[in-house]
Structure formats: structure tokens, C-alpha cells
Design a protein around this motif. Structure first.
Motif, PDB file in Angstrom:
ATOM      1  N   LEU A  68       3.699  -6.870  10.267  1.00 48.33           N
ATOM      2  CA  LEU A  68       3.790  -5.429   9.745  1.00 48.33           C
ATOM      3  C   LEU A  68       4.730  -5.393   8.425  1.00 48.33           C
ATOM      4  N   HIS A  69       5.647  -6.226   8.452  1.00 44.31           N
ATOM      5  CA  HIS A  69       6.490  -6.366   7.221  1.00 44.31           C
ATOM      6  C   HIS A  69       5.678  -6.980   6.072  1.00 44.31           C
ATOM      7  N   GLY A  99       3.269  -6.126   1.274  1.00 47.09           N
ATOM      8  CA  GLY A  99       2.037  -6.115   0.173  1.00 47.09           C
ATOM      9  C   GLY A  99       1.638  -4.901  -0.115  1.00 47.09           C
ATOM     10  N   ALA A 100       1.945  -3.906   0.378  1.00 43.41           N
ATOM     11  CA  ALA A 100       1.563  -2.492   0.053  1.00 43.41           C
ATOM     12  C   ALA A 100       2.675  -2.233  -1.054  1.00 43.41           C
ATOM     13  N   VAL A 138       5.674   4.780  -2.527  1.00 42.31           N
ATOM     14  CA  VAL A 138       6.115   5.961  -1.741  1.00 42.31           C
ATOM     15  C   VAL A 138       5.445   5.926  -0.243  1.00 42.31           C
ATOM     16  N   PRO A 139       6.160   6.462   0.574  1.00 45.22           N
ATOM     17  CA  PRO A 139       5.887   5.955   1.948  1.00 45.22           C
ATOM     18  C   PRO A 139       4.475   6.300   2.417  1.00 45.22           C
ATOM     19  N   LYS A 140       4.192   7.613   1.626  1.00 46.04           N
ATOM     20  CA  LYS A 140       2.663   7.871   1.885  1.00 46.04           C
ATOM     21  C   LYS A 140       1.649   6.807   1.640  1.00 46.04           C
ATOM     22  N   LYS A 141       1.751   6.405   0.433  1.00 43.24           N
ATOM     23  CA  LYS A 141       0.761   5.660  -0.188  1.00 43.24           C
ATOM     24  C   LYS A 141       0.948   4.169   0.554  1.00 43.24           C
ATOM     25  N   MET A 195      -1.419   0.339   4.109  1.00 44.89           N
ATOM     26  CA  MET A 195      -1.124  -0.351   5.300  1.00 44.89           C
ATOM     27  C   MET A 195      -2.206  -0.322   6.504  1.00 44.89           C
ATOM     28  N   ASN A 196      -2.275   0.839   6.394  1.00 46.59           N
ATOM     29  CA  ASN A 196      -3.422   1.455   7.405  1.00 46.59           C
ATOM     30  C   ASN A 196      -3.415   0.704   8.702  1.00 46.59           C
TER      31      ASN A 196
END
Lengths: 664, 150
Positions: A216-217, A222-223, A233-236, A241-242
Motif C-alpha cells: 500500500l505504501h 508511486g502515486a 493531494v490526497p484526493k488525487k 492508488m485506486n
């Protein structure tokens, strides 16, 4: 110890308080003090306060307990003067890994000591003899911390809108009341709607924690790298990450920590750069990559990497492979550097500097400490050359993976010295050694197949210099190797410009499951004193190996080799190597992109080799990046990672690592 | 009753220890911690203290025999000893430790040795007194309640 939440049973009261009537009854306290008299008295006092007490007279043992029982304690009380580990060091370790409130205590009430406690992040400082009244109120620190966590999340939420530039994670919570006000007002409503449920749940002191596993990390990094640390930004990030079930809030808080980690890294790197010059490329690359990536990123993000260190790192990374010139560095090298650096930084320097400032840094240092001077020089040289290359502009061809590069001690030697500025010494010894060299380095990271280059050699140094290197790596966009995919300009200093790099790097590093685990492990290891290093590393590596099937066999071997050699202090390096191996081998996990791919094949081969070589070498070197790493990939991954590096703390939370194996 | 008399004696002895500066407030803290679940808590702590600190005293002795004196090392031991003594409320022992440390700080070897002798004396004296005290207290039974010295 696990009070099944003494707190858990708390009724969720108002979101603000989040404490039940019962609280603080059942608060889980861990007391660490080498004085048995004090320990006994404290335990009795805490029990009288109706807390759940676990006592410990050795710092290392305390760390082990904390790691084994994540979320098993609410607060830690530690003495300052302890024979096996300095209380402040323990304080830092805990802060990095578990993010628990730590209260220091001592009979010494000198202003300097108290100040030290403050700067190292202690929640409070008690003067002995400790009175029970003082202990009655320690729960406030737990509440406060939780409250701040909440705030972090809230604030992170506002980042989504992109209004907030990379907020310094450290003060993130409180960036400015004005900001907060804005954020809160504008986003609060939205946040609340989105996370209303979550909030309710967390109204209790402890909110449900998302386990940031290695994978996950890695995805996260990567994101972040992809987006660019500034724009992450968290949203993106969440979108990229999906991951089902992951909320923006989780990502936001993780991002917060990651940023903090990066900052610390950069801060630490500066201090530790001198110490550990790592010639990271090789050996420890594998496992370290994850670490390195993070460190680098942090560095990158904070842009604090001192030019010198950066150069060094780059040099190290680049220089690893063959002689200074012509080492194909491309991403790979950078990556290696990064990874090395991180672990090295942590491990080598360990305790001292790294811990203080950056968590990530610590990790790296711990790793290679046993580099022989000769190797160090080599490393230095290579590093330097790297740096030079990088700056001047990629040397181009530095294929050999960072790790290996170090192997070329001679050419590197001078370089290292120059750039390393002194700390290099540490690296060389380990670097030159085969840990990596043997097959491991080559195999694992060896993208370019410079196995010959002396994989092992360069590795250790990298680790040691990790902090420095990390910086470099992050900033590596400059890596001399032409292959840099990111093609960042050699300017070491501007991480931001590199932006792309770190992301790539990170993602790559993170990508391979193997990496991540090792990363954390390293972190943990770093935190530990050298003594426990070997063991820890060993254990960790195993875990990492578990992840990758192919690695398993090799891991075992390596592990064995390690165990033997690791027992000695040098083991650190070994473990790093092993980890690297794992990291590499673990491509299965990954989201990592290129690297994992590269790694896998490499690992398979190398693992065996590594093992053989490692044992003897392990001691000396920690670097073992396989040369085969796709430099480009690595570099990009590293770069990416750098950008998005979140505070190391998050990494530590990974459940992916089971430190249980570590014999302490 | 004999018991009452014993209790009175214990109370007096205890008071004396405070008055004469052997023990301080911290000792009372320990007494307050003592309860039914731990009826001999204070004694246990004292026993632990003496066991642990005897090791320190021994180390100090050895360190003082070396030449030249390693003040840092001495200070280290002293820090530990002082910490323990403070926790138990051994006032005089703590004072000697402080003095000793001061000599270490200024590098006064002669002063160190002298103070150490004092320290040992106080240490042994307190030990004896406490032993007697605890013995009597045990005889009197667990109803001894902590009371603050006037």
C-alpha cells in the motif's frame, strides 16, 4: 498489555473529547528504566492510577515490545540515562516508528537536558523522583496527540483542493490558524460529509487505523511521485492508488506523515551526510530502495540536501558501477543510491544523528557501518565521481547499478572522499566488500549487469551515507547517467525540479514489495542500536523474503549467511543486503513499475549468489544492488519516491513487516 | 497492649528517621503506595534498592582505586546511585552523591575519595536503620499507616 482498549470501551462522546468516562483507566503504559528501584516504584504508582503497566529495563527490549505489539501501548515513559541506549535515541525511534507520546524522566533537571527532550520530541519531561501526581496526568498527552492527528487529517483534507502547497508536515497540523480556519470552514463541511462516518468512529481517542502495508505504501509513494510532491493531494493520490476501502482521510494523514518523514530526512541527511557516506548503490539497494526512496524523497522534497551530499550520493550511485565515468546510472543508479542511502543512513549513523532528525535517515545509517576504510574511500570516490558526473551531467553510461558501482573502489575512492567529506570512511570498507558484490548486488539490482564491478563494494558506503545519499538520490535527477528517464538536470539542489524523478524512484522502490518491507525493517533496524542490528536485519529479511517466492530460497541462504556474519556488528550490512535482495526479488507485489521487473529476474539469480558472497561480505558491505537494475526505472522510481515521500512514520506502521523474527 | 506499644515505637522511630534527615518526602510517597495488595511494598523497594546500589557502591570503590581517576565513569555511577537514592527518599545518601559529583566535576580526586567514605557511611547507616524499622513494622502487622512527619 493490550487492553482491549481500555480506551476502546470508551463511549464515543463528543468528537472533541473522544474519551469515555472510564478514561484514562486502562491507559497502556510502557515504562523503560534501567534502575530497578525506580522501575518498581513507577510501576506501582501507575498501577495505582489504574493504568496498565508494562515495565522494561532495557531500551532495546522496549523497542521490541513496541514493534511486536503495534497499537499495544498508548504512552511510553523512559529514563534519559540508560546503559544500552540513550533515552533520546529511544525517543526518536519511537516517534518515528510508532508515533506514540513519549515522556522522558531523569534525576537530571538541567535545562540542557530538558531542552534536549523537547527538541527530540518528548511530550513531557519529569524530574525524579517522580511523584504520583505527575503520573496521574500523563493521559493528557495521549489525548493531545490524537487530537492533533485529527487535525492533521482535517488539514490534509484541505490539501485536496490543492490550495495548500506542500505543507510542512511538521507543523502541518497547525500551519496557521488562519489557514486552518479557511480550510476548516471550506472543507469541513465537505470533509464531514465525506468522512462523517469515519469521524464518528474516531471520535473515540483512537480512530481505526489503516494499515499501511508495504504494498500500500508503495502504491502511495508511486502515486505521490507521479503527481509530484507539490501537487500530491490526497484526493488525487487516492484516485491513483485506486484502493478500495481507502479513504481520502487515510491518505491525507499518511501523506502528512510522509512529508514529515521527508523533511526529517532532509534535515537529518544534512547532519548525517557527513557521517555516512554511502555508496549505496550496490548492496543495500534492494531493500533499501524503499527506504532510500523515501529518504530521498524527503530530501528531495525538502530540498535540503546539501549539495555536497547530493553529489556524494549521486556519485555513489553513479559511480558504483564501473569506474567513475561511464557508469550508467540512469534511474537505476539513482535508485540504488536512494535506497542505499536510506537504509544506510539509518543504520550506520544510527542512532545518533539520524534518529534525531529524520526517521528515514536513521534507517539508512544503520545499515552499513562496517565499511572498511578502504572501501569507503572507494565509495567516496565513486560517489564523488557520481556527484561530479551528475552535476556535470550524467556520465552516461553508468550501467552498473548503483550498488555495483561502488565496487569500483578505486575510481571511486577519491570521489567519495571529496564528496563525502569525511564520512565516507565508513562506507568504503563495507562497500567494497562483496556483500553486494557477490552476486547479490549484481543480481539484485544489477540492472546493468555490472556485477563485476564490485557490487558489494559500493554498497555499504551508500548505506552509511544514506542520509547523504538519500538526499542525493532524491535529487538525483541529476544522476549522471544519461539514462535517467526523468532526465532531471543534474542540479542537485533542486529536488523540486526533479520532481518526476523521485516519484519514479519511489514508485519503483516501493513497487517491489520486497523493497518496502525492507525499508521498514531498515528503519527499525536503524533505530536499534547496532547490536541488534544484525539480528534484526536478519529477521527482517526473512520477512521480506516471504513475500517473494523466488526469494525465499535465496533468502534463507542469505539469512543463514547473514546470521553467521551478522552477529557481528557488521551484520548490519548484510542485512541490508539481504533486504535488498528481498526487495528486489519481491516484484510480485508490486506496483512498482520497472524496477520490480528488473529486480525479479535479477533476484532470482542473484539471490543465490548473494548468499554465498554475502556471508563473508556481508559483514563488510551492505550494498548489493544488482547492477541489473533498470537504471532508468530505478531512477524514476527513486525520484518519484522522493517527491512523495511521506514521513517515515507511516512506513513503520506497515504490518507487512513482522519483526517478530528479529531476535533481540 | 504490647502491640500498641510496638506501634508507638515504630512511629517514633519513623519520625526520627525523618527528623534526622535520613529520609525525605519521597519515602512517604512510597508509603502511600503501600496498600493491601502490596502490604510490604516499601520494604520490597528498599530491599531492591540496597541490592542494586550495593553493586554501584562496589563499582565506585573499584573506580576510585584506579589512577588516574576516571571522573566521567565515576559520575556515571553516581548519577545512577543518586537516581535510586532519590527514588527511595534516602536523603543523606543523595546529598553525599551530589557532593561527590561536584568533586568529580571539578576533578578533585581527594575530595572524591573523602566524600565516598562519607557516602558509604551514610549508606550503611540508613540500611541498618531501615532494616530495624521494617522488622518492627512487620512485627506490628500491616496496619501501619503512612503519616506525614510534622
Amino acid at each position: 498489555m493490550n487492553l482491549s482498549n481500555g480506551k476502546g470501551s470508551m463511549s464515543t462522546s463528543t468528537s472533541g473529547a473522544g474519551v469515555s468516562d472510564q478514561f484514562p483507566v486502562g491507559l497502556r503504559v510502557l515504562v523503560v528504566d534501567d534502575d530497578p528501584t525506580c522501575l518498581m516504584i513507577l510501576e506501582k504508582m501507575l498501577r495505582t492510577c489504574l493504568y496498565e503497566v508494562t515495565k522494561c529495563n532495557r531500551a532495546e527490549h522496549a523497542l521490541k515490545l513496541l514493534r511486536e505489539h503495534k497499537n499495544g501501548f498508548d504512552v511510553v515513559i523512559s529514563d534519559v540515562h540508560m546503559p544500552d541506549m540513550d533515552g533520546f535515541k529511544l525517543l526518536e525511534c519511537i516517534g518515528l516508528e510508532m508515533d506514540l507520546p513519549v515522556i522522558m524522566m531523569s534525576a537530571d533537571d538541567g535545562k540542557n537536558v530538558v531542552m534536549k527532550g523537547v527538541t527530540h520530541g518528548a511530550c513531557d519531561y519529569l524530574i525524579k523522583p517522580v511523584r504520583i501526581e505527575a503520573l496521574k496526568n500523563i493521559w493528557q498527552h495521549v489525548v493531545r496527540k490524537k487530537k492533533n492527528e485529527w487535525r492533521e487529517i482535517e488539514q490534509s483534507g484541505s490539501v485536496e483542493e490543492g490550495d495548500r502547497p506542500a505543507k510542512p508536515s511538521e507543523e502541518a497540523d497547525y500551519s496557521s490558524s488562519a489557514n486552518e480556519g479557511n480550510w476548516k470552514s471550506s472543507k469541513k463541511r465537505k470533509d464531514e460529509e465525506e468522512e462523517g462516518d469515519e469521524r464518528d468512529d474516531t471520535s473515540t481517542l483512537k480512530k481505526p487505523r489503516v494499515v499501511w502495508s508495504v504494498e500500500l505504501h508503495q502504491q502511495f509513494v508511486g502515486a505521490v511521485n507521479q503527481l509530484g510532491i507539490d501537487k500530491a493531494v490526497p484526493k488525487k493520490i487516492l484516485e491513483l492508488m485506486n484502493v478500495p476501502g481507502l479513504t481520502r482521510e487515510n491518505v491525507a494523514s499518511h501523506l502528512q506523515k510522509y512529508r514529515l518523514y521527508l523533511r526529517r530526512l532532509s534535515g537529518q541527511h544534512q547532519t548525517s551526510l557527513n557521517n555516512s557516506f554511502m555508496s549505496p548503490q550496490e548492496a543495500t539497494f534492494g531493500p533499501m530502495t524503499s527506504l532510500n526512496g523515501i529518504d530521498l524523497q524527503t530530501l528531495a522534497v525538502t530540498g535540503q540536501l546539501p549539495a555536497q551530499s547530493l553529489a556524494t550520493l549521486q556519485a555513489a550511485g553513479l559511480g558504483r558501477s564501473t569506474a567513475k565515468s561511464g557508469i550508467p546510472f540512469p534511474l537505476v543508479d539513482q535508485r540504488n543510491l536512494f535506497s542505499f542511502e536510506n537504509p544506510k543512513l539509518r543504520f550506520g549513523e544510527g542512532q545518533q544523528q539520524h534518529l534525531n532528525n529524520n526517521k528515514p535517515v536513521n534507517l539508512l545509517h544503520g545499515i552499513p557501518t562496517s565499511m572498511e576504510p578502504k572501501q569507503l574511500t572507494n565509495l567516496h570516490q565513486s560517489v564523488q565521481s557520481l556527484g561530479m558526473n551528475m552535476q556535470a551531467n550524467p556520465h552516461g553510461a553508468q550501467n552498473s547499478p548503483l550498488l555495483m558501482q561502488m565496487a569500483q573502489p578505486q575510481s571511486r575512492g577519491p570521489i567519495l572522499n571529496e564528496s563525502a567529506g569525511g564520512h565516507v570512511p565508513r562506507l568504503p570498507s563495507s562497500v567494497t566488500q562483496p556483500i553486494v558484490t557477490s552476486g547479490v548486488a549484481g543480481g539484485i539490482l544489477g540492472r546493468n549487469g555490472n556485477a563485476d564491478n564490485g557490487r558489494g563494494a559500493g554498497y555499504n558506503p551508500v548505506l552509511q551515507n544514506s542520509s547523504m545519499l538519500n538526499y542525493r538520490l532524491n535529487q538525483t535527477s541529476e544522476l549522471p547517467s544519461n539514462s535517467f528517464p526523468l532526465g532531471n538536470p543534474p542540479s542537485i539542489s533542486g529536488l523540486t525540479s526533479k520532481g518526476a524523478f523521485p516519484d519514479e524512484v519511489n514508485s519503483e522502490i516501493k513497487g517491489s514489495a520486497g523493497f518496502v518491507p525492507s525499508y521498514d525493517i531498515f528503519n527499525d533496524l536503524n533505530q536499534h542500536k547496532s547490536n541488534d542490528w544484525d539480528l534484526q536485519n536478519v529477521g527482517l529479511t526473512f520477512d521480506a523474503s516471504r513475500q517473494s517466492n523466488n526469494l525465499q530460497g535465496s533468502l534463507d541462504l542469505v539469512h543463514q549467511g547473514f546470521s553467521g556474519s551478522q552477529r557481528s556488528i557488521q551484520g548490519r550490512n548484510q542485512s541490508n543486503v539481504v533486504k535488498a535482495m528481498f526487495a528486489l526479488g519481491d516484484t510480485d507485489h508490486g506496483n512498482s513499475q520497472n524496477i520490480t521487473q528488473n529486480l525479479n529476474p535479477l533476484l532470482g539469480d542473484n539471490s543465490i549468489r548473494v548468499k554465498a558472497e554475502r556471508i563473508p561480505d556481508v559483514v563488510t558491505e551492505s550494498s548489493f544492488f544488482p547492477e541489473q537494475f533498470g537504471q532508468d526505472d530505478l531512477m524514476s522510481a527513486l525520484l518519484k519516491q522522493q517527491e512523495g515521500i511521506a514521513p517515515a512514520e507511516n512506513q513503520f506502521d506497515f504490518d507487512g513487516y513482522s519483526l517478530d523474527n528479529i531476535p533481540v | 497492649m504490647e502491640r500498641n506499644q510496638l506501634r508507638r515505637q515504630i512511629a517514633v522511630m519513623r519520625q526520627t528517621l525523618f527528623d534526622q534527615g535520613f529520609l525525605d518526602e519521597q519515602f512517604i510517597q512510597l508509603e502511600e503506595l503501600q496498600d493491601d495488595t502490596n502490604p510490604n511494598f516499601v520494604e520490597e523497594v528498599a530491599t531492591l534498592y540496597y541490592r542494586d546500589s550495593s553493586r554501584l557502591i562496589h563499582s565506585l570503590e573499584q573506580a576510585l582505586e584506579k589512577s588516574p581517576l576516571d571522573f566521567n565513569k565515576l559520575d556515571n555511577y553516581l548519577h545512577q546511585l543518586k537516581g535510586s537514592s532519590t527514588s527511595i527518599g534516602a536523603k543523606k545518601v543523595k546529598a553525599e552523591c551530589t557532593q561527590f559529583r561536584e568533586y568529580c566535576r571539578t576533578g578533585n580526586g581527594e575530595g572524591c575519595i573523602r566524600t565516598f567514605q562519607q557516602l558509604k557511611k551514610e549508606y550503611a547507616l540508613l540500611k541498618k536503620k531501615l532494616e530495624t524499622y521494617f522488622q518492627m513494622a512487620r512485627q506490628a502487622g500491616p496496619t501501619q499507616a503512612a503519616c506525614r512527619p510534622k
